[in-house]
Design an enzyme around this catalytic site. Sequence first.
Site, PDB file in Angstrom:
ATOM      1  N   ASN A   1      48.971  67.071  46.355  1.00 48.22           N
ATOM      2  CA  ASN A   1      50.128  67.931  46.078  1.00 48.22           C
ATOM      3  C   ASN A   1      50.102  69.263  46.817  1.00 48.22           C
ATOM      4  OD1 ASN A   1      47.951  68.680  44.447  1.00 48.22           O
ATOM      5  ND2 ASN A   1      49.292  69.620  42.945  1.00 48.22           N
TER       6      ASN A   1
ATOM      7  N   GLY B   1      42.085  66.274  40.800  1.00 49.68           N
ATOM      8  CA  GLY B   1      42.912  65.071  40.820  1.00 49.68           C
ATOM      9  C   GLY B   1      43.251  64.652  39.412  1.00 49.68           C
TER      10      GLY B   1
ATOM     11  N   THR C   1      40.678  59.477  37.193  1.00 45.02           N
ATOM     12  CA  THR C   1      39.685  59.508  38.285  1.00 45.02           C
ATOM     13  C   THR C   1      38.544  60.456  37.922  1.00 45.02           C
ATOM     14  OG1 THR C   1      41.596  59.328  39.758  1.00 45.02           O
ATOM     15  CG2 THR C   1      39.468  59.662  40.802  1.00 45.02           C
TER      16      THR C   1
ATOM     17  N   GLU D   1      38.781  69.422  38.050  1.00 41.71           N
ATOM     18  CA  GLU D   1      40.073  70.078  37.806  1.00 41.71           C
ATOM     19  C   GLU D   1      41.103  68.972  37.700  1.00 41.71           C
ATOM     20  OE1 GLU D   1      40.232  73.166  37.206  1.00 41.71           O
ATOM     21  OE2 GLU D   1      38.176  73.601  37.796  1.00 41.71           O
TER      22      GLU D   1
ATOM     23  N   CYS E   1      49.891  70.939  39.354  1.00 42.36           N
ATOM     24  CA  CYS E   1      49.227  70.699  38.070  1.00 42.36           C
ATOM     25  C   CYS E   1      49.570  71.772  37.057  1.00 42.36           C
ATOM     26  CB  CYS E   1      47.721  70.645  38.283  1.00 42.36           C
ATOM     27  SG  CYS E   1      47.108  72.108  39.129  1.00 42.36           S
TER      28      CYS E   1
ATOM     29  N   GLU F   1      36.835  76.912  38.565  1.00 44.68           N
ATOM     30  CA  GLU F   1      36.749  77.308  39.969  1.00 44.68           C
ATOM     31  C   GLU F   1      37.100  78.791  40.064  1.00 44.68           C
ATOM     32  OE1 GLU F   1      39.474  74.352  41.735  1.00 44.68           O
ATOM     33  OE2 GLU F   1      37.671  73.375  42.505  1.00 44.68           O
TER      34      GLU F   1
HETATM   35  P1  NDP Z   1      43.877  61.084  42.076  1.00 48.10           P
HETATM   36  O1  NDP Z   1      42.913  61.262  40.988  1.00 48.10           O
HETATM   37  O2  NDP Z   1      44.497  59.764  42.263  1.00 48.10           O
HETATM   38  O3  NDP Z   1      43.231  61.450  43.467  1.00 48.10           O
HETATM   39  C1  NDP Z   1      42.607  62.688  43.748  1.00 48.10           C
HETATM   40  C2  NDP Z   1      41.635  62.492  44.884  1.00 48.10           C
HETATM   41  O4  NDP Z   1      40.607  61.611  44.453  1.00 48.10           O
HETATM   42  C3  NDP Z   1      42.246  61.848  46.123  1.00 48.10           C
HETATM   43  O5  NDP Z   1      41.601  62.323  47.276  1.00 48.10           O
HETATM   44  C4  NDP Z   1      41.931  60.393  45.894  1.00 48.10           C
HETATM   45  O6  NDP Z   1      41.945  59.648  47.071  1.00 48.10           O
HETATM   46  C5  NDP Z   1      40.532  60.493  45.322  1.00 48.10           C
HETATM   47  N1  NDP Z   1      40.115  59.345  44.531  1.00 48.10           N
HETATM   48  C6  NDP Z   1      40.878  58.415  43.907  1.00 48.10           C
HETATM   49  N2  NDP Z   1      40.091  57.508  43.283  1.00 48.10           N
HETATM   50  C7  NDP Z   1      38.806  57.884  43.507  1.00 48.10           C
HETATM   51  C8  NDP Z   1      37.539  57.370  43.123  1.00 48.10           C
HETATM   52  N3  NDP Z   1      37.425  56.271  42.365  1.00 48.10           N
HETATM   53  N4  NDP Z   1      36.430  58.014  43.516  1.00 48.10           N
HETATM   54  C9  NDP Z   1      36.515  59.126  44.256  1.00 48.10           C
HETATM   55  N5  NDP Z   1      37.688  59.656  44.679  1.00 48.10           N
HETATM   56  C10 NDP Z   1      38.818  59.057  44.302  1.00 48.10           C
HETATM   57  O7  NDP Z   1      44.979  62.223  41.883  1.00 48.10           O
HETATM   58  P2  NDP Z   1      46.271  62.462  42.762  1.00 48.10           P
HETATM   59  O8  NDP Z   1      45.917  62.576  44.203  1.00 48.10           O
HETATM   60  O9  NDP Z   1      47.298  61.481  42.340  1.00 48.10           O
HETATM   61  O10 NDP Z   1      46.667  63.923  42.306  1.00 48.10           O
HETATM   62  C11 NDP Z   1      47.482  64.197  41.221  1.00 48.10           C
HETATM   63  C12 NDP Z   1      46.639  64.627  40.038  1.00 48.10           C
HETATM   64  O11 NDP Z   1      45.870  65.759  40.372  1.00 48.10           O
HETATM   65  C13 NDP Z   1      47.494  65.057  38.876  1.00 48.10           C
HETATM   66  O12 NDP Z   1      46.968  64.527  37.685  1.00 48.10           O
HETATM   67  C14 NDP Z   1      47.350  66.562  38.868  1.00 48.10           C
HETATM   68  O13 NDP Z   1      47.550  67.163  37.626  1.00 48.10           O
HETATM   69  C15 NDP Z   1      45.965  66.731  39.354  1.00 48.10           C
HETATM   70  N6  NDP Z   1      45.786  68.072  39.886  1.00 48.10           N
HETATM   71  C16 NDP Z   1      45.013  68.960  39.183  1.00 48.10           C
HETATM   72  C17 NDP Z   1      44.867  70.260  39.616  1.00 48.10           C
HETATM   73  C18 NDP Z   1      43.997  71.225  38.869  1.00 48.10           C
HETATM   74  O14 NDP Z   1      43.636  72.251  39.451  1.00 48.10           O
HETATM   75  N7  NDP Z   1      43.645  70.991  37.626  1.00 48.10           N
HETATM   76  C19 NDP Z   1      45.548  70.739  40.819  1.00 48.10           C
HETATM   77  C20 NDP Z   1      46.316  69.710  41.489  1.00 48.10           C
HETATM   78  C21 NDP Z   1      46.422  68.432  41.019  1.00 48.10           C
HETATM   79  P3  NDP Z   1      43.277  58.881  47.557  1.00 48.10           P
HETATM   80  O15 NDP Z   1      44.450  59.757  47.238  1.00 48.10           O
HETATM   81  O16 NDP Z   1      43.038  58.767  48.998  1.00 48.10           O
HETATM   82  O17 NDP Z   1      43.297  57.609  46.809  1.00 48.10           O
END
Ligand code: NDP
Length: 479
Positions: free
Chosen positions: A149, A225, A229, A247, A281, A460
């Site tokens: 995002n 993320g 995950t 996070e 987020c 963080e």
């Molecule tokens: P994901 O959890 O799907 O992915 C986050 C990252 O983790 C990506 O690089 C993804 O790779 C990677 N990933 C996915 N599966 C695995 C695994 N099994 N092992 C290791 N790495 C993995 O989240 P999104 O990308 O869909 O992001 C959206 C989410 O992030 C929302 O829930 C949002 O709230 C959260 N978020 C939280 C923030 C915070 O500061 N608290 C800030 C921004 C977002 P790939 O995409 O290549 O599959």
Amino acid sequence: MEIIANYINGELIPPHSAKYIDDINPATAEAFDQIPLSDEEDLKYALASAEKAYPEWSELSAKDRADYLIKISDLIKENLEDLAEAESKDTGKPVQLARTVDIPRASSNMEFFAHAITQFSSESHAGKDSINYTLRKPLGVVACISPWNLPLYLFTWKIAPALASGNCVIAKPSEITPYTAYLFSKICIEAGLPKGVLNILHGTGPDIGNAIVQNKRIKAVSFTGGTATGRKIAEISAPMFRKVSLELGGKNPALVFGDCDLDKTVEGLVRASFTNQGEICLCASRIYIEDSIYEDFKAKFIQKVKALKVGSPSDNSNNMGALVSAQHLEKVKSYIALAKEEGGSLLCGDETIELNEHTKNGYFLRPHVFENLSNHCRTNQEEIFGPVVSLNVFKNEQEALSLANQNEYGLASSIWTSDLSRAHRIGNQIETGIVWVNCWMNRDLRTPFGGMKNSGLGREGGLEALRFFTEPKNICIQY
Ligand code: NDP
């Protein structure tokens, strides 16, 4: 079509698998580059390079490491326009947002931690017969995994403190938005960052992301993320007693009291709800309004939301661009259908979006606002991560607090009131890691950033990040 390369041992190289997938521009639904599918062999090489680079990098003075970060920060500034356009093309966000928020913040992240590390100190405790002092040593090779995002913004938010405190890094951007991480690796090469200090592996989460997390030579994982995950990463890391910073998702409440400045509150909450298409987020998604002003707030809010322009990210007159992917658009639409099934009344969102020839296949969605949803329904409990918010009514402060806290997430909240005592009372009791009063996303990089409950683990920002990326060691000397 451009082909993205991994960045390992100071060089841009193709993946061992020689396999790629398309990277789609969400505003046009067309592929514009190809992303490497990295595997264990790439990880092996990246780990060997990082471990080789570690002794020298960790022993550099803080000032010398900071100088590299400053160079990188300056190069981000010099390349602002190219990076902003790339970020917009990859995510669908308005280029103006990338130009004013994402990319400047990526540069500030590098600069902030460059300065922070030169001011970082450890503790000393003088006693009657002894003195203790604490050393803070880097951990070794650490992983930084970031979402789609705010791609470069969140990527650098992790990498900067990890490098500043003397670690070497294996970083993985989301495969949905890898492009600015690729441009960032070119910037690191131009800045002369020693080879192996930072390695960027592209590919999917379940493949290369999972391989990185499973590897025991990775001393810490900083992850941003989704909660699911994050849970997997915590499960894998726990038996290794490895440090994790998680996070995760949010379902952020906004509490609007009858004594607020109504116009400013409406303006603030339109921004909090729909900036970056609601894909932050920290975005507000549950808005609770005191009954005395509910109808006034609703009328003003809906009027402003209807005036938001959705369309081509390159048109500066648009407030919102496209959602990040076809799959994400479907997910958000499924929640809109669910909200209707759950009894929600749609106040706005189904107006037509006028798109040009170039963007007619893009993943656009107008901002949706619902009311009449119960606090316990899925729409009001689960993270949607798109332009969908609910308006809810409360009678008094206690009820507002209770409704806000009835949720498994605990990332961020906002309180809109002119009563400072009330702001303090609620700030103290609301279950979120971040509380904004009469503002939203007002960020000071020195503050602890992160969530409670299902929104994550650890914080963080500022000293918290530098502490996370270092291991304290206490030394006691008897007088
Ligand atoms: P994901 O959890 O799907 O992915 C986050 C990252 O983790 C990506 O690089 C993804 O790779 C990677 N990933 C996915 N599966 C695995 C695994 N099994 N092992 C290791 N790495 C993995 O989240 P999104 O990308 O869909 O992001 C959206 C989410 O992030 C929302 O829930 C949002 O709230 C959260 N978020 C939280 C923030 C915070 O500061 N608290 C800030 C921004 C977002 P790939 O995409 O290549 O599959």
